[in-house]
Scaffold this active site. Sequence first.
Site, PDB file in Angstrom:
ATOM      1  N   TYR A 269     -18.004   4.048  31.779  1.00 48.84           N
ATOM      2  CA  TYR A 269     -19.369   4.323  32.209  1.00 48.84           C
ATOM      3  C   TYR A 269     -19.871   3.105  32.971  1.00 48.84           C
ATOM      4  CZ  TYR A 269     -21.645   1.272  28.723  1.00 48.84           C
ATOM      5  OH  TYR A 269     -22.075   0.188  27.988  1.00 48.84           O
ATOM      6  N   CYS A 270     -20.972   3.253  33.682  1.00 44.83           N
ATOM      7  CA  CYS A 270     -21.592   2.125  34.383  1.00 44.83           C
ATOM      8  C   CYS A 270     -23.095   2.373  34.395  1.00 44.83           C
ATOM      9  CB  CYS A 270     -21.007   1.955  35.786  1.00 44.83           C
ATOM     10  SG  CYS A 270     -21.192   3.401  36.854  1.00 44.83           S
ATOM     11  N   ARG A 271     -23.740   2.224  35.546  1.00 39.77           N
ATOM     12  CA  ARG A 271     -25.171   2.529  35.630  1.00 39.77           C
ATOM     13  C   ARG A 271     -25.388   3.990  35.985  1.00 39.77           C
ATOM     14  NH1 ARG A 271     -29.389   2.617  39.377  1.00 39.77           N
ATOM     15  NH2 ARG A 271     -27.917   2.224  41.067  1.00 39.77           N
ATOM     16  N   PHE A 297     -25.224   4.661  31.914  1.00 43.67           N
ATOM     17  CA  PHE A 297     -26.255   3.961  31.148  1.00 43.67           C
ATOM     18  C   PHE A 297     -27.669   4.345  31.562  1.00 43.67           C
ATOM     19  CE2 PHE A 297     -28.617   0.224  29.541  1.00 43.67           C
ATOM     20  CZ  PHE A 297     -28.273   0.371  28.202  1.00 43.67           C
TER      21      PHE A 297
END
Length: 310
Positions: A269-271, A297
Amino acid sequence: MNRVSLLLALTAAAACSAPPSPPAAAPSVASPAASAPRVNAELLVSTAWLADHLQDPGVVVLHVARERAAYDAGHLPGARFLPLGAIVTERDGLPNELPGVAQLDSVFESVGVSDDVRVVLYGELGGLAAGRAFFTLDYLGHLRVALLDGGLEAWQAEGRALATGATPTPARGQFTPRPQSERLVTAAWVREHADDAGMVLIDARPPAEYRGTEPGAGVARPGHIPGGQNIFWRSALVSAEQPLLREVEELRELYRAAGARPGTTVVTYCRTGVQASHAYFVARYLGFDTRMYDGSFIDWSRRPELPVAR
């Protein structure tokens, strides 16, 4: 010679003529490389390989970028333009979500993707755009997709020719999506599996966003998902200027340090799900069972019932 002396002589002769016993085998110790998952080498192609296959009708090369101007300014000969915006959408206020399967099918067919072609991807943002296209095609079940190692930067550094301007419209492809629903996970899935020993959660954002010292645009509560391990997506590259993938053992060490072992499921996952797409590619390349939390996120931080670590 008496009977005892004869027996002793025959025994000594047999001992001298017998082949020597093999030395005792040393106890085997499996090396990390020996026990690591098999690398999916077919997911990465070199500039040399692609240069030899540019005229191959069974190879479709896609230049993935936000704006057509970047493509028109210089692209690989024969490459087709794939707008990044055509393979992401905003849903419920979340950017860069997967559009519906029917829309994605139409987009990829429009650039000539068929079931039987090998798709080679490159693009802007240091490989992020291509990584997002890889995740999308992998989710759709296309079995022959690869990234160009080093992308346009490596191609240019080797003095290879570029084309400019428009290219003829390709023949429409015949693509049959087979969505791999297990490749895509939700916040609820991540929370449910947070304590699974066989799952490693990889946060692909810059360290400052992971730590929460910088929130990132649209993030309601800075920090990271509890248990997430930070591997900034650019850590997988030689450098920003030379975006070649690092050697396999270097990549394996990055993921070993984060807790990934043979049999581990890696969830990235990331932003907003773009940096995570590149990390997804790297984990798939290394042979891990890989999934992605597309909401990432920005979705997690907006859910007050979910914990955030700093």
